[in-house]
Scaffold this motif. Structure first.
Motif, short mmCIF file in Angstrom:
data_model
loop_
_atom_site.label_atom_id
_atom_site.label_comp_id
_atom_site.label_asym_id
_atom_site.label_seq_id
_atom_site.Cartn_x
_atom_site.Cartn_y
_atom_site.Cartn_z
N ILE A 170 95.74 -37.87 -21.29
CA ILE A 170 96.44 -36.79 -21.97
C ILE A 170 95.42 -35.79 -22.53
CG2 ILE A 170 97.93 -36.24 -23.92
CD1 ILE A 170 99.32 -38.88 -23.45
N VAL A 171 94.20 -36.27 -22.78
CA VAL A 171 93.18 -35.40 -23.35
C VAL A 171 92.54 -34.59 -22.23
CG1 VAL A 171 91.09 -35.31 -24.71
CG2 VAL A 171 92.77 -37.06 -25.16
N GLN A 172 93.11 -33.48 -21.88
CA GLN A 172 92.56 -32.60 -20.88
C GLN A 172 92.05 -31.29 -21.47
OE1 GLN A 172 92.01 -33.42 -17.74
NE2 GLN A 172 92.89 -35.43 -18.04
N PRO A 173 92.69 -30.73 -22.50
CA PRO A 173 92.22 -29.44 -23.03
C PRO A 173 90.83 -29.56 -23.63
CG PRO A 173 94.43 -29.90 -23.80
CD PRO A 173 93.94 -31.15 -23.13
N PHE A 174 90.10 -28.45 -23.62
CA PHE A 174 88.76 -28.40 -24.17
C PHE A 174 88.79 -28.67 -25.67
CE2 PHE A 174 85.31 -25.98 -26.18
CZ PHE A 174 84.24 -26.60 -25.58
N GLY A 175 87.89 -29.50 -26.14
CA GLY A 175 87.76 -29.77 -27.56
C GLY A 175 88.62 -30.91 -28.08
N THR A 176 89.29 -31.62 -27.21
CA THR A 176 90.14 -32.72 -27.66
C THR A 176 89.61 -34.09 -27.21
OG1 THR A 176 91.56 -32.44 -25.73
CG2 THR A 176 92.23 -31.32 -27.75
N LYS A 177 88.37 -34.15 -26.80
CA LYS A 177 87.77 -35.42 -26.38
C LYS A 177 87.67 -36.39 -27.55
CE LYS A 177 85.49 -37.86 -23.33
NZ LYS A 177 86.21 -38.57 -22.30
N TRP A 178 87.59 -35.87 -28.77
CA TRP A 178 87.47 -36.73 -29.95
C TRP A 178 88.70 -37.61 -30.14
CZ3 TRP A 178 90.91 -36.16 -34.01
CH2 TRP A 178 91.69 -35.01 -34.00
N LEU A 179 89.82 -37.25 -29.55
CA LEU A 179 91.03 -38.05 -29.71
C LEU A 179 90.96 -39.39 -28.98
CD1 LEU A 179 93.74 -35.26 -29.42
CD2 LEU A 179 93.19 -36.63 -31.42
N THR A 180 90.00 -39.55 -28.06
CA THR A 180 89.87 -40.82 -27.36
C THR A 180 89.06 -41.84 -28.15
OG1 THR A 180 87.93 -40.02 -26.16
CG2 THR A 180 90.07 -39.73 -25.10
N SER A 181 88.40 -41.44 -29.23
CA SER A 181 87.57 -42.32 -30.04
C SER A 181 88.40 -42.89 -31.19
CB SER A 181 86.36 -41.56 -30.59
OG SER A 181 85.68 -42.37 -31.52
N TYR A 182 88.52 -44.21 -31.23
CA TYR A 182 89.29 -44.86 -32.28
C TYR A 182 88.69 -44.61 -33.66
CZ TYR A 182 91.36 -48.45 -35.21
OH TYR A 182 91.99 -49.11 -36.23
N GLU A 183 87.34 -44.69 -33.76
CA GLU A 183 86.68 -44.52 -35.05
C GLU A 183 86.90 -43.12 -35.62
OE1 GLU A 183 85.04 -45.71 -32.35
OE2 GLU A 183 85.06 -47.83 -32.91
N VAL A 184 86.80 -42.12 -34.76
CA VAL A 184 86.97 -40.74 -35.22
C VAL A 184 88.41 -40.50 -35.65
CG1 VAL A 184 86.88 -38.32 -34.52
CG2 VAL A 184 85.07 -39.89 -33.81
N THR A 185 89.36 -40.93 -34.83
CA THR A 185 90.77 -40.72 -35.19
C THR A 185 91.14 -41.49 -36.46
OG1 THR A 185 91.52 -42.47 -33.69
CG2 THR A 185 91.55 -40.20 -32.86
N LEU A 186 90.51 -42.64 -36.67
CA LEU A 186 90.78 -43.41 -37.88
C LEU A 186 90.34 -42.65 -39.12
CD1 LEU A 186 91.74 -46.15 -39.06
CD2 LEU A 186 89.35 -46.87 -38.94
N TRP A 187 89.12 -42.07 -39.10
CA TRP A 187 88.63 -41.33 -40.27
C TRP A 187 89.38 -40.02 -40.48
CZ3 TRP A 187 86.26 -43.44 -44.07
CH2 TRP A 187 85.52 -44.59 -43.86
N VAL A 188 89.74 -39.35 -39.40
CA VAL A 188 90.53 -38.13 -39.53
C VAL A 188 91.92 -38.47 -40.07
CG1 VAL A 188 91.55 -36.20 -38.25
CG2 VAL A 188 89.22 -36.92 -37.75
N HIS A 189 92.46 -39.60 -39.63
CA HIS A 189 93.77 -40.06 -40.11
C HIS A 189 93.71 -40.34 -41.62
CE1 HIS A 189 97.79 -41.59 -39.15
NE2 HIS A 189 97.56 -42.56 -40.01
N TYR A 190 92.66 -41.03 -42.05
CA TYR A 190 92.49 -41.30 -43.48
C TYR A 190 92.35 -40.00 -44.28
CZ TYR A 190 91.71 -46.30 -42.70
OH TYR A 190 91.85 -47.62 -42.38
N PHE A 191 91.60 -39.04 -43.73
CA PHE A 191 91.40 -37.76 -44.42
C PHE A 191 92.74 -37.04 -44.62
CE2 PHE A 191 90.98 -33.15 -44.06
CZ PHE A 191 90.25 -32.89 -45.20
N PHE A 192 93.56 -36.97 -43.57
CA PHE A 192 94.84 -36.27 -43.71
C PHE A 192 95.85 -37.07 -44.52
CE2 PHE A 192 93.12 -33.60 -40.35
CZ PHE A 192 93.41 -32.35 -40.89
N ALA A 193 95.72 -38.39 -44.57
CA ALA A 193 96.57 -39.19 -45.46
C ALA A 193 96.23 -38.87 -46.92
CB ALA A 193 96.39 -40.68 -45.17
N ALA A 194 94.93 -38.77 -47.22
CA ALA A 194 94.51 -38.40 -48.58
C ALA A 194 94.95 -36.97 -48.91
CB ALA A 194 93.00 -38.55 -48.71
N THR A 195 94.88 -36.08 -47.92
CA THR A 195 95.31 -34.71 -48.11
C THR A 195 96.81 -34.65 -48.42
OG1 THR A 195 93.60 -33.98 -46.58
CG2 THR A 195 95.35 -32.42 -47.06
#
Length: 96
Positions: free
Chosen positions: A46-71
């Motif tokens: 599903i990650v085909q658009p430019f700049g969305t490769k980070w969505l395949t990394s569990y660690e990155v999505t986990l920290w971004v998820h935590y950040f937006f949960a705190a937000t």
């Protein structure tokens, strides 16, 4: 010359618009990163658009998820405290 001013009519004050946009963006990002924590984006390509490769990394999505949960928690707490300080309790039904 008669100049007419265009008056903008805001239905919500600036703090309400700030909070509502913050909550909307937080929830959208929580949905995107929540799906990203499952291997959906990498497995189904599903990650085909430019700049969305980070969505395949569990660690990155986990920290971004935590950040937006705190937000999201910040915006909801700010919203409640703001209305309590200003004594705006219009959501509560009134007698009579």
């Amino acid at each position: 010359m008669n100049q007419k001013k265009k008056n903008k009519i805001y239905r919500q004050p600036l703090p309400n618009r700030f909070v509502h946009w913050g909550i909307a963006i937080s929830i959208i990002m929580l949905i995107i990163t929540g799906i990203g924590q499952m291997p959906v984006y990498g497995r189904y390509l599903i990650v085909q658009p430019f700049g969305t490769k980070w969505l395949t990394s569990y660690e990155v999505t986990l920290w971004v998820h935590y950040f937006f949960a705190a937000t999201l928690l910040f915006f909801t707490t700010y919203h409640v405290v703001y209305h309590v300080i200003k004594k705006e309790f219009d959501i509560w039904p009134k007698k009579g």
